[in-house]
Design an enzyme around this catalytic site. Structure first.
Site, short mmCIF file in Angstrom:
data_model
loop_
_atom_site.label_atom_id
_atom_site.label_comp_id
_atom_site.label_asym_id
_atom_site.label_seq_id
_atom_site.Cartn_x
_atom_site.Cartn_y
_atom_site.Cartn_z
N LYS A 16 -30.40 -109.23 -43.51
CA LYS A 16 -29.41 -108.92 -42.47
C LYS A 16 -29.15 -110.10 -41.55
O LYS A 16 -28.02 -110.36 -41.18
CB LYS A 16 -29.92 -107.77 -41.57
CG LYS A 16 -29.90 -106.40 -42.19
CD LYS A 16 -30.01 -105.31 -41.13
CE LYS A 16 -31.12 -105.48 -40.12
NZ LYS A 16 -32.48 -105.34 -40.66
N ARG A 91 -31.46 -98.33 -34.31
CA ARG A 91 -32.54 -98.16 -35.26
C ARG A 91 -33.02 -96.72 -35.36
O ARG A 91 -33.89 -96.41 -36.16
CB ARG A 91 -33.74 -99.01 -34.83
CG ARG A 91 -33.74 -100.35 -35.49
CD ARG A 91 -35.04 -101.04 -35.23
NE ARG A 91 -35.04 -102.32 -35.90
CZ ARG A 91 -35.98 -103.22 -35.74
NH1 ARG A 91 -37.00 -102.96 -34.95
NH2 ARG A 91 -35.93 -104.36 -36.38
N ARG A 130 -43.56 -115.08 -46.77
CA ARG A 130 -43.03 -115.96 -45.73
C ARG A 130 -44.13 -116.71 -45.00
O ARG A 130 -45.15 -116.13 -44.64
CB ARG A 130 -42.22 -115.13 -44.72
CG ARG A 130 -40.78 -115.18 -45.03
CD ARG A 130 -39.81 -114.86 -43.99
NE ARG A 130 -40.14 -113.92 -42.96
CZ ARG A 130 -39.21 -113.21 -42.32
NH1 ARG A 130 -37.95 -113.34 -42.65
NH2 ARG A 130 -39.55 -112.39 -41.36
N ARG A 163 -46.73 -115.00 -39.81
CA ARG A 163 -46.41 -114.33 -38.55
C ARG A 163 -46.96 -112.91 -38.57
O ARG A 163 -46.99 -112.28 -39.62
CB ARG A 163 -44.88 -114.28 -38.41
CG ARG A 163 -44.34 -114.73 -37.09
CD ARG A 163 -42.82 -114.74 -37.11
NE ARG A 163 -42.28 -113.48 -37.61
CZ ARG A 163 -40.99 -113.17 -37.59
NH1 ARG A 163 -40.10 -114.03 -37.15
NH2 ARG A 163 -40.56 -112.02 -38.06
N ARG A 174 -43.82 -101.28 -40.97
CA ARG A 174 -42.40 -101.45 -40.63
C ARG A 174 -41.52 -100.69 -41.62
O ARG A 174 -40.51 -100.10 -41.24
CB ARG A 174 -42.02 -102.93 -40.63
CG ARG A 174 -42.64 -103.72 -39.47
CD ARG A 174 -42.44 -105.21 -39.65
NE ARG A 174 -41.06 -105.63 -39.41
CZ ARG A 174 -40.56 -106.80 -39.78
NH1 ARG A 174 -41.33 -107.67 -40.43
NH2 ARG A 174 -39.32 -107.11 -39.51
#
Ligand SMILES: [Zn+2]
Length: 220
Positions: A16, A91, A130, A163, A174
């Site tokens: 996104k 959200r 990541r 992270r 999440r």
């Protein structure tokens, strides 16, 4: 051109952010990424930042009343008169209702909701790989964009870290939060006739092309 009040929807890791930035350049509309706004507030240690940090560190959503105020101020600003691109908001269904209420107060409405669809497995693969530069936030990926030397930023030589947001248990949390709280918005916007679904499991360029096609149709 007609007003374009856009919402980007999709799980974490759906791309996104990348698409939002491209649309921002294409359309010259302000791009409001809630995650960036909140991370900026955390970094600057504002009151909003301190409140938000407690929730984000746990992988929880920042409460509606906090985030609704932040977004309402922006869409009511002069830079957003021709439209805006929202990423990370709404959200939850109450947030979507708050957005509708604010827009209708301004005599406006959501023009299109762009759903970038990606499976849970693909999300885990993308986010779990990541690696972020500790010093300057440069982002690499063990599979898609590996650094020349493992664990070291190509650009400035800083250590690469995972992270908190990208740790496996936080990714799963999440995703669970997305399915429980955010996915109901798909039906919500579908019922309003503004939902546009795009397959996000492709090259970012292909996704961008499809989004451009959709927006050319809704904006004309
Ligand atoms: Zn770096």
């Amino acid at each position: 051109m007609a007003e374009l009040n856009l919402v980007l929807l999709g799980p974490p890791g759906s791309g996104k952010g990348t698409q939002g930035e491209r649309l921002n350049e294409d359309l010259r509309l302000p791009y409001y990424a809630t995650g960036d706004i909140l991370r900026g507030a955390v970094r600057d240690e504002t009151e909003l930042g301190r409140t938000a940090k407690e929730y984000m560190d746990r992988g929880d959503l920042v409460p509606d009343e906090v985030i609704v105020g932040v977004i309402a101020d922006r869409i009511d600003s002069s830079e957003a008169l021709d439209g805006f691109i929202l990423d990370g908001f709404p959200r939850t269904t109450p947030q979507a209702e708050a957005l509708d209420a604010k827009l209708s107060e301004l005599g406006r409405g959501v023009t299109a909701v762009l759903l970038i669809d990606v499976s849970d497995d693909e999300v885990v693969r993308r986010l779990g790989g990541r690696r972020t530069c500790e010093e300057n936030g440069h982002v690499f990926h063990v599979e898609f964009e590996p650094p020349k030397q493992e664990g070291v930023c190509d650009i400035d030589g800083s250590p690469l870290i995972i992270r908190d947001d990208d740790k496996p248990d936080v990714i799963r949390k999440r995703l669970a939060t997305y399915h429980e709280k955010t996915e109901p918005l798909v039906a919500y916007y579908e019922a309003k006739g503004v939902l546009e679904r795009v397959d996000g499991a492709r090259e970012p360029g292909e996704v961008t092309d499809e989004l451009r096609g959709i927006l050319a149709a809704v904006g004309s």
